[in-house]
Scaffold this active site. Structure first.
Site, PDB file in Angstrom:
ATOM      1  CG  HIS A 147     -11.261 -30.353  -4.575  1.00  0.00           C
ATOM      2  ND1 HIS A 147     -11.930 -29.241  -5.040  1.00  0.00           N
ATOM      3  CD2 HIS A 147     -11.312 -30.270  -3.222  1.00  0.00           C
ATOM      4  CE1 HIS A 147     -12.353 -28.513  -4.025  1.00  0.00           C
ATOM      5  NE2 HIS A 147     -11.998 -29.116  -2.907  1.00  0.00           N
ATOM      6  CG  HIS A 149     -10.808 -32.205   1.290  1.00  0.00           C
ATOM      7  ND1 HIS A 149      -9.859 -31.228   1.467  1.00  0.00           N
ATOM      8  CD2 HIS A 149     -11.752 -31.671   0.475  1.00  0.00           C
ATOM      9  CE1 HIS A 149     -10.210 -30.149   0.802  1.00  0.00           C
ATOM     10  NE2 HIS A 149     -11.367 -30.387   0.186  1.00  0.00           N
ATOM     11  CD  GLU A 159     -11.806 -29.655   3.858  1.00  0.00           C
ATOM     12  OE1 GLU A 159     -10.679 -29.270   4.200  1.00  0.00           O
ATOM     13  OE2 GLU A 159     -12.524 -29.048   3.033  1.00  0.00           O
TER      14      GLU A 159
END
Length: 354
Positions: A147, A149, A159
């Site tokens: 996934h 971000h 992150e």
């Protein structure tokens, strides 16, 4: 032949000295063994769950990450992720082995309101599941999903940070320790999950292999949408070109419930995609039909944890010398390791067999 080896000797001596000086200038943090905290997995972020179940237990948002700990106490613990990586101790990890990291067909893509998940098709044969070994991991870790971000613009979105540098986005490839038999069982142990963090920056050229990732995002533009990819995804093309250098630390999920059961690997080499490719993520809608952007957690305190680093050679040196240790021995062992690494590399190029 003798002249070649003599020239090689001088080159290697220079490289060893340069490497040592660079290490000394980057003093590592103190060694502290993290406290083990084992919790049962309740995090919808990491596995492909039914959408109704996701909604029932995912009542959190990125609006106020500091508030997570009120509903999820572990989010206020000491071994949280992500972190800002400033310094690290060198460790002699072996290289990673990426098994079945070739083309994967018919992956499932899900918008879960917090990110977009890419999961393996249920029909994939067990012998074809991607996995990783090596890299300091004690067992085989099977792939589960990946996934992303990202931010509302390309100045931020990752992150993890390296020396406070923010990247435009970050990819997480999630794996579980196969010695526990299943993903759910593995989440009960502090060595149960291993996540590869790939930092993403924006460049001028389109990343051709990345097209398979973004071309069908318009089919999952709303929370709860799901589709099946038509094109193959090459896992190898999702990794940076250099996977021999990386950071390692013990941490947590970066979403509630923030369980501290993840062995994190963050590559210091990034991948590059175009602005037009990254902008497709910003068209997605999350919870309450709000634009899905800035879905990253702020960096957390290191809290005395040790971050380690695998250099390209895989050699290790201890910098935290006590008054009873011998730095001369450490330097000698490190120099021998580096000399051996470069000697093998150069002699291979020259076609010389020792």
């Amino acid at each position: 032949m003798t002249e070649k080896l003599l020239l090689l000797k001088y080159i290697l001596a220079f490289l060893v000295c340069s490497s040592f000086l660079q290490i000394v200038n980057n003093s590592p943090i103190r060694n502290v063994t993290p406290t083990k905290m084992v919790r049962t997995h309740e995090n919808p972020w990491i596995e492909h769950w039914e959408i109704k179940k996701q909604r029932a237990i995912s009542s959190w948002s990125y609006t106020d990450p500091e508030a997570w700990q009120h509903s999820f106490p572990t989010c206020g613990s000491n071994l949280q992720s992500p972190i800002n990586i400033e310094t690290a101790s060198l460790s002699a990890y072996p290289k990673f082995y990426f098994g079945n990291y070739g083309n994967i067909d018919r992956m499932t893509v899900t918008n879960n309101g917090h990110t977009v998940l890419f999961s393996l098709p249920s029909s994939i044969p067990a012998e074809s599941i991607p996995f990783i070994t090596g890299g300091g991991l004690s067992n085989r870790y099977n792939f589960v999903q990946f996934h992303f971000h990202w931010g509302n613009d390309s100045s931020h979105g990752s992150e993890h940070r390296i020396k406070s540098k923010k990247y435009s986005a970050e990819l997480h490839l999630v794996h579980y320790n196969t010695k526990y038999g299943s993903f759910s069982e593995a989440t009960k142990y502090d060595d149960g999950l291993a996540v590869l963090g790939v930092l993403i920056k924006v460049g001028k050229k389109i990343n051709s292999p990345f097209r398979a990732v973004v071309d069908q995002l318009n089919e999952v533009d709303e929370d709860g949408d799901e589709t099946t990819l038509v094109n193959l995804i090459s896992f190898k093309d999702l990794l940076p070109s250099r996977t021999t250098t990386f950071f390692r630390y013990s941490g947590s999920f970066t979403t509630p419930g923030c369980e501290e059961i993840i062995i994190w690997t963050v590559f210091d080499d990034s991948i590059t995609i175009s602005e037009s490719q990254l902008s497709k993520f910003r068209l997605l809608k999350g919870r309450d039909s709000l634009t899905l952007v800035n879905n990253y957690r702020p960096v957390q305190s290191l809290s005395g944890r040790t971050v380690t680093y695998r250099s390209h050679s895989g050699c290790h040196i201890t910098i935290n010398w006590s008054h009873i240790s011998s730095p001369i021995v450490d330097i000698y062992q490190y120099s021998t390791c580096v000399f051996s690494f470069y000697a093998n590399s150069f002699l291979t190029i020259l076609g010389v067999n020792l």
